[in-house]
Design a protein around this motif. Structure first.
Motif, mmCIF file in Angstrom:
data_model
loop_
_atom_site.group_PDB
_atom_site.id
_atom_site.type_symbol
_atom_site.label_atom_id
_atom_site.label_comp_id
_atom_site.label_asym_id
_atom_site.label_seq_id
_atom_site.Cartn_x
_atom_site.Cartn_y
_atom_site.Cartn_z
ATOM 1 N N SER A 1 0.815 -1.220 0.000
ATOM 2 C CA SER A 1 0.000 0.000 0.000
ATOM 3 C C SER A 1 0.847 1.268 0.000
ATOM 4 N N ASN A 2 2.169 1.114 -0.136
ATOM 5 C CA ASN A 2 3.042 2.294 -0.196
ATOM 6 C C ASN A 2 2.808 3.084 -1.484
ATOM 7 N N ASN A 3 2.858 4.392 -1.384
ATOM 8 C CA ASN A 3 2.838 5.256 -2.572
ATOM 9 C C ASN A 3 4.252 5.362 -3.119
ATOM 10 N N GLN B 1 12.571 0.994 -2.106
ATOM 11 C CA GLN B 1 11.419 0.674 -1.257
ATOM 12 C C GLN B 1 11.693 -0.457 -0.266
ATOM 13 N N HIS C 1 4.821 5.968 -13.179
ATOM 14 C CA HIS C 1 3.792 5.596 -12.210
ATOM 15 C C HIS C 1 3.954 6.394 -10.930
ATOM 16 N N GLN C 2 2.837 6.896 -10.436
ATOM 17 C CA GLN C 2 2.785 7.500 -9.107
ATOM 18 C C GLN C 2 1.515 6.992 -8.435
ATOM 19 N N GLY C 3 1.688 6.156 -7.435
ATOM 20 C CA GLY C 3 0.538 5.546 -6.780
ATOM 21 C C GLY C 3 0.972 4.349 -5.963
ATOM 22 N N LEU C 4 0.035 3.410 -5.738
ATOM 23 C CA LEU C 4 0.296 2.265 -4.882
ATOM 24 C C LEU C 4 1.239 1.267 -5.557
ATOM 25 N N TYR D 1 1.299 -0.852 -9.372
ATOM 26 C CA TYR D 1 2.431 -0.880 -10.298
ATOM 27 C C TYR D 1 2.825 -2.317 -10.630
ATOM 28 N N ARG E 1 6.878 6.361 -6.681
ATOM 29 C CA ARG E 1 7.005 7.147 -7.915
ATOM 30 C C ARG E 1 8.161 6.544 -8.714
#
Length: 567
Positions: free
Chosen positions: A34-36, A58, A80-83, A87, A38
């Motif tokens: 669930s980490n955001n 990460q 990609h920028q999100g969960l 990705y 980029r």
């Protein structure tokens, strides 16, 4: 109001406030998935490089079957920028599923989807509820059989769907919110969250959950012969459906694997204490477990375990095991195994195997095997001690048995050794007592055994002899070698009857290499020889510089000379 509530409770049509079919870990998302994140655009970049970047930035570690993903495959992925889970789905595709442990993200192949077509609920006596329904394949709309359906709220109930996809689940003390989970191999996990019109009688304590991952599917209870023998087909199907998912519980009591305080869900529960009257089947144990006949653990055994007949562990064994007949570990051992007949484990990280008959391990680099009859290690082993036979590919320590067999073993101690990468020599020699002998010397680079036979040229009291002994290579040079040996000789007369007059010698054996396969040696010795013609009235042993006195026990000097053929 009570009448209306009674009618609602007895009805099979209940209001469902939330009905969701989604990935298992999307609902119960943990930290990393669930980490955001980029990430930039990637053009024709290998999956390995992307995984390496995720690992660095990460702190993400991945676990998966090596045949599942080609890390060298080049892909193109937009920015990609999100969960993180979004990705990974974009990178690998919708057919993959992701589950998270404390240290890794587990990638599995789950191309198919399922859903519950109808859900019926009915309250029964004693604050219980029965939930039933049909599970179907989303793509084909056909029923899906052998789906594990379980209570994801308290983990106290579990069942399998039948051939029509139908299931019934009996729930004790239901709360307002109930979570129904569905799992099947090659299907994506499905979760349904239901709001039930029942009075809250208690608030259930949250259960700690975990996930066990094995990279080798052959080392699991479901795929092992022992697992098939001790468990039912329904339990093995549930193991495949739920994979490594488990929950923790303080205790379990069972009569047999099918009659347990955890019901069919027992194979997914790790207990601190487990008492199995006849036998039990659990996910594992972190404390103490006893059984009258057998214990079966799907994952790890960490602690203390006793069984009248057998212990079977699909994960790692850490601590202590004891069984009247056998212990079987499909993965790693750190600790002690004890059994009346046999122990079997895949890898010994540390500790020992103790058995009355046989120990078997695939790899025991840091372990020690003790057996009354035989030890077998298919790869490496620390040391082996057995009454009859020890076998291994490579022995790092001592190998002790009547017969030792290995590809590599520097310190074999036995009557006969066969070491593929060791030394094998045939010697022909004569000593100061005119005993001509042919000896086979075999062993490792350091220690070797001596086994031979011979005959006396001019002794009327004894005629034949058999020699056994132990030797060690002290120095090995291109032209010269130096060894030492301790040899014991038992003797027979001309009729091959045993003569109670034995000899024991210590030899220093210098040898000169005449070629690649031939040596000549002259070995001084110090010998204790029992009298071959004892006389009445003589007592004690005497000392002589050279040769034995036939009428007295003698400590004397001597020597042997001869030729050696090196294999």
């Amino acid at each position: 109001m009570k009448i209306i509530l009674y009618i609602i409770r007895k009805s099979k049509l209940f209001a469902i406030s939330a009905l969701m079919s989604l990935n298992y870990l999307c609902v119960y998302a943990q930290n990393k998935l669930s980490n955001n994140i980029r990430l930039p655009n990637y053009e024709q970049t290998s999956i390995r490089e992307i995984f390496d970047r995720l690992k660095q930035e990460q702190a993400v570690l991945f676990s998966y079957n090596s045949s599942l993903i080609d890390l060298d495959k080049e892909v193109s992925v937009p920015p990609h920028q999100g969960l993180l889970i979004d990705y990974l789905t974009k990178l690998l595709g919708e057919k993959y599923s992701f589950k998270e442990t404390d240290s890794h993200i587990i990638i599995t192949y789950a191309p198919q989807r399922m859903d519950v077509s109808t859900v019926d609920m009915d309250t029964t006596k004693n604050n219980r509820m029965r939930i039933s329904g049909y599970v179907k394949d989303i793509r084909t709309a056909r029923p899906v059989d052998f789906v594990t359906v379980y209570d994801r709220t308290t983990f106290q109930a579990s069942t399998l769907t039948n051939k029509k996809g139908y299931f019934e689940l009996d729930i004790k003390n239901p709360e307002h919110t109930f979570t129904l989970a569905l799992s099947k191999e090659n299907y994506r996990d499905t979760v349904l969250v239901l709001l039930l019109p029942v009075e809250i009688s208690h608030v259930a304590k949250g259960r700690k959950i975990g996930y066990y991952y094995s990279s080798d599917s052959l080392k699991t209870i479901s795929n092992s012969a022992f697992g098939s023998f001790f468990t039912s087909s329904r339990q093995r199907i549930q193991n495949l459906n739920l994979g490594g998912f488990f929950v923790y519980s303080p205790f379990q009591i069972s009569m047999t694997p099918g009659l347990s305080t955890h019901g069919l869900f027992n194979s997914q529960v790790v207990n601190k204490f487990s008492l199995n009257i006849i036998g039990g089947y659990t996910a594992g144990v972190t404390g103490t477990e006893f059984a009258g006949v057998f214990n079966v653990n799907q994952f790890d055994m960490r602690g203390f375990q006793l069984a009248g007949v057998s212990n079977v562990v699909g994960g790692d064994v850490k601590g202590f095991q004891a069984a009247g007949v056998g212990n079987i570990g499909l993965n790693k051992l750190s600790g002690v195994q004890m059994a009346g007949v046999w122990n079997s484990v895949d890898t010994i990280l540390s500790g020992v195997q103790l058995s009355g008959v046989v120990n078997v391990a695939n790899n025991a680099t840091q372990g020690v095997q003790f057996a009354g009859v035989m030890n077998i290690s298919k790869d490496q082993v620390g040391s082996q001690v057995a009454g009859v036979l020890s076998m291994a590919k490579k022995v790092n320590g001592i190998q002790f048995a009547v017969v030792n067999i290995a590809d590599s073993s520097d310190y074999p101690i036995g009557v006969f050794n066969w070491v593929k990468n060791g030394s094998r020599r045939l010697t022909l020699g004569i000593d100061e007592s005119s005993f001509v002998s042919l000896n086979f010397k075999s062993g490792g680079r350091v220690m070797y055994s001596v086994l031979g036979l011979g005959t006396y040229l001019n002794n009327t009291n004894v005629k034949y002899g058999i020699e056994t002994g132990l030797g060690a290579h002290l120095l090995q040079r291109e032209r010269f070698t130096l060894s030492t040996e301790i040899v014991h000789r038992i003797q027979f007369d001309k009729n091959f009857e045993y003569h109670d007059a034995n000899r024991s010698s210590v030899r220093i054996v210098p040898a000169i290499n005449l070629g690649r396969h031939l040596q000549v040696y002259a070995a001084p010795s110090f010998t204790y020889a029992e009298a071959v013609e004892p006389q009445v009235g003589t007592k004690g042993a005497i000392w002589k510089f050279w040769g034995a006195d036939p009428t007295r026990n003698t400590l004397h000097g001597g020597g042997t000379m001869g030729l050696t053929y090196i294999f």
